[in-house]
Scaffold this motif. Structure first.
Motif, PDB file in Angstrom:
ATOM      1  N   SER A  14       0.855  -1.193   0.000  1.00  0.00           N
ATOM      2  CA  SER A  14       0.000   0.000   0.000  1.00  0.00           C
ATOM      3  C   SER A  14       0.891   1.243   0.000  1.00  0.00           C
ATOM      4  O   SER A  14       2.099   1.142  -0.241  1.00  0.00           O
ATOM      5  CB  SER A  14      -0.915  -0.001   1.221  1.00  0.00           C
ATOM      6  OG  SER A  14      -0.165   0.187   2.409  1.00  0.00           O
ATOM      7  N   ASP A  15       0.320   2.422   0.263  1.00  0.00           N
ATOM      8  CA  ASP A  15       1.123   3.647   0.240  1.00  0.00           C
ATOM      9  C   ASP A  15       1.193   4.322   1.605  1.00  0.00           C
ATOM     10  O   ASP A  15       1.582   5.483   1.713  1.00  0.00           O
ATOM     11  CB  ASP A  15       0.570   4.623  -0.795  1.00  0.00           C
ATOM     12  CG  ASP A  15      -0.875   5.027  -0.519  1.00  0.00           C
ATOM     13  OD1 ASP A  15      -1.464   4.521   0.463  1.00  0.00           O
ATOM     14  OD2 ASP A  15      -1.416   5.837  -1.291  1.00  0.00           O
TER      15      ASP A  15
ATOM     16  N   CYS B 129       4.406   5.812  -5.511  1.00  0.00           N
ATOM     17  CA  CYS B 129       5.448   6.270  -4.607  1.00  0.00           C
ATOM     18  C   CYS B 129       6.424   5.109  -4.439  1.00  0.00           C
ATOM     19  O   CYS B 129       6.219   4.037  -5.019  1.00  0.00           O
ATOM     20  CB  CYS B 129       4.861   6.703  -3.259  1.00  0.00           C
ATOM     21  SG  CYS B 129       3.836   5.441  -2.445  1.00  0.00           S
ATOM     22  N   ILE B 130       7.458   5.318  -3.650  1.00  0.00           N
ATOM     23  CA  ILE B 130       8.451   4.261  -3.485  1.00  0.00           C
ATOM     24  C   ILE B 130       8.954   4.232  -2.043  1.00  0.00           C
ATOM     25  O   ILE B 130       9.269   5.266  -1.455  1.00  0.00           O
ATOM     26  CB  ILE B 130       9.625   4.449  -4.483  1.00  0.00           C
ATOM     27  CG1 ILE B 130      10.566   3.249  -4.459  1.00  0.00           C
ATOM     28  CG2 ILE B 130      10.374   5.754  -4.237  1.00  0.00           C
ATOM     29  CD1 ILE B 130      11.529   3.214  -5.642  1.00  0.00           C
TER      30      ILE B 130
ATOM     31  N   ARG C  20       7.505   3.080  10.472  1.00  0.00           N
ATOM     32  CA  ARG C  20       8.093   4.422  10.366  1.00  0.00           C
ATOM     33  C   ARG C  20       8.865   4.629   9.061  1.00  0.00           C
ATOM     34  O   ARG C  20       9.745   5.495   8.957  1.00  0.00           O
ATOM     35  CB  ARG C  20       9.006   4.712  11.573  1.00  0.00           C
ATOM     36  CG  ARG C  20       8.245   4.807  12.883  1.00  0.00           C
ATOM     37  CD  ARG C  20       9.141   5.178  14.029  1.00  0.00           C
ATOM     38  NE  ARG C  20      10.110   4.128  14.316  1.00  0.00           N
ATOM     39  CZ  ARG C  20      11.080   4.231  15.220  1.00  0.00           C
ATOM     40  NH1 ARG C  20      11.219   5.357  15.909  1.00  0.00           N
ATOM     41  NH2 ARG C  20      11.908   3.229  15.439  1.00  0.00           N
ATOM     42  N   ILE C  21       8.528   3.844   8.072  1.00  0.00           N
ATOM     43  CA  ILE C  21       9.130   3.970   6.740  1.00  0.00           C
ATOM     44  C   ILE C  21       8.045   4.487   5.796  1.00  0.00           C
ATOM     45  O   ILE C  21       7.060   3.802   5.539  1.00  0.00           O
ATOM     46  CB  ILE C  21       9.669   2.619   6.238  1.00  0.00           C
ATOM     47  CG1 ILE C  21      10.704   2.057   7.217  1.00  0.00           C
ATOM     48  CG2 ILE C  21      10.266   2.756   4.836  1.00  0.00           C
ATOM     49  CD1 ILE C  21      11.106   0.619   6.936  1.00  0.00           C
ATOM     50  N   PRO C  22       8.206   5.703   5.270  1.00  0.00           N
ATOM     51  CA  PRO C  22       7.172   6.260   4.393  1.00  0.00           C
ATOM     52  C   PRO C  22       7.321   5.812   2.950  1.00  0.00           C
ATOM     53  O   PRO C  22       8.366   5.293   2.546  1.00  0.00           O
ATOM     54  CB  PRO C  22       7.415   7.772   4.515  1.00  0.00           C
ATOM     55  CG  PRO C  22       8.904   7.873   4.716  1.00  0.00           C
ATOM     56  CD  PRO C  22       9.283   6.664   5.547  1.00  0.00           C
ATOM     57  N   CYS C  23       6.278   6.019   2.192  1.00  0.00           N
ATOM     58  CA  CYS C  23       6.330   5.806   0.742  1.00  0.00           C
ATOM     59  C   CYS C  23       6.413   7.191   0.120  1.00  0.00           C
ATOM     60  O   CYS C  23       5.438   7.949   0.116  1.00  0.00           O
ATOM     61  CB  CYS C  23       5.075   5.056   0.282  1.00  0.00           C
ATOM     62  SG  CYS C  23       5.186   4.407  -1.405  1.00  0.00           S
TER      63      CYS C  23
END
Length: 225
Positions: A73-74, A132-133, A79-82
């Motif tokens: 998902s996005d 996003c990544i 605590r790791i964002p996309c």
């Protein structure tokens, strides 16, 4: 907004077959040579197909996908964002292979890149597009996990599976259930596989059931990673 990720200029290692010919005064010897050459060509072709190299210079993993990359998902995970772009301040690579009942299962490209699609390019399959990544992701179905972080930090295999939204533990790998055997850099890992660190050039092998395959090392010097 959909993004287009550019393929980095990796050195692509192409498999090449070689052949030889010989002559003989005996027609029967010539026929035998021809048959042998044909068999050799066929064997070389099969070997090439079995060890197809991707754009990162690593063999494409055989077998069906362990799970769909589309479960990513996005939302922020562990605590790791996309984010909108890749973060390259800390950029390392690890490799993961998974076996269930002795059969390999591929790690698909596009994990950690939601809404991306794997397409065939001149250099092999690669994930393109995406919303996003994440800092942990895969670009190709070659088992290579990219860690691309804004700062140096030890991430774990558990973080990667959390981003993928797939289960990982002592008795489960994605949808496969059973006692998990882990080998990291050629040594048995007797702790929870979630805690396996994604260190530079780590080679991780997980298996459920038997026969347990032998450990397979990666020659990173041939990959430009």
């Amino acid at each position: 907004m959909r993004l287009r990720w550019l393929i980095l200029p990796f050195v692509i290692l192409l498999l090449a077959g070689c052949g030889s010919s010989s002559s003989s005064s005996s027609s029967s010897a010539g026929s035998a040579t021809s048959a042998s050459a044909s068999a050799s060509t066929s064997a070389s072709s099969s070997a090439a197909n079995a060890t197809q190299l991707g754009f990162e210079g690593v063999a494409i993993e055989p077998g069906s996908d362990l799970a769909s990359p589309g479960t990513t998902s996005d939302r922020t995970v562990d605590r790791i964002p996309c984010g909108p772009i890749e973060q390259l301040a800390y950029h390392i690579h690890a490799h993961l292979s998974v076996f269930v009942g002795g059969q390999p299962h591929a790690l698909p490209g596009g994990i950690g890149i939601p809404s991306s699609q794997v397409v065939q390019s001149a250099q092999g399959p690669v994930a393109t597009g995406g919303e996003c990544i994440y800092w942990l992701h895969t670009h190709a179905p070659d088992g290579v996990i990219h860690v691309e972080s804004p700062s140096q930090r030890i991430y774990t295999l558990g973080n990667f599976f959390d981003i993928w939204h797939q289960a990982l533990g002592p008795d489960q790998i994605a949808g496969a259930h059973g006692k998990v055997t882990a080998i990291v850099n050629g040594k048995a890992w007797n702790k929870d596989p979630r805690s396996i660190p994604l260190t530079p050039h780590a080679v991780i092998q997980l298996s459920i059931g038997s026969p347990a395959p032998p450990y397979r090392a990666i020659d990173w010097s041939q990959t430009q990673l």
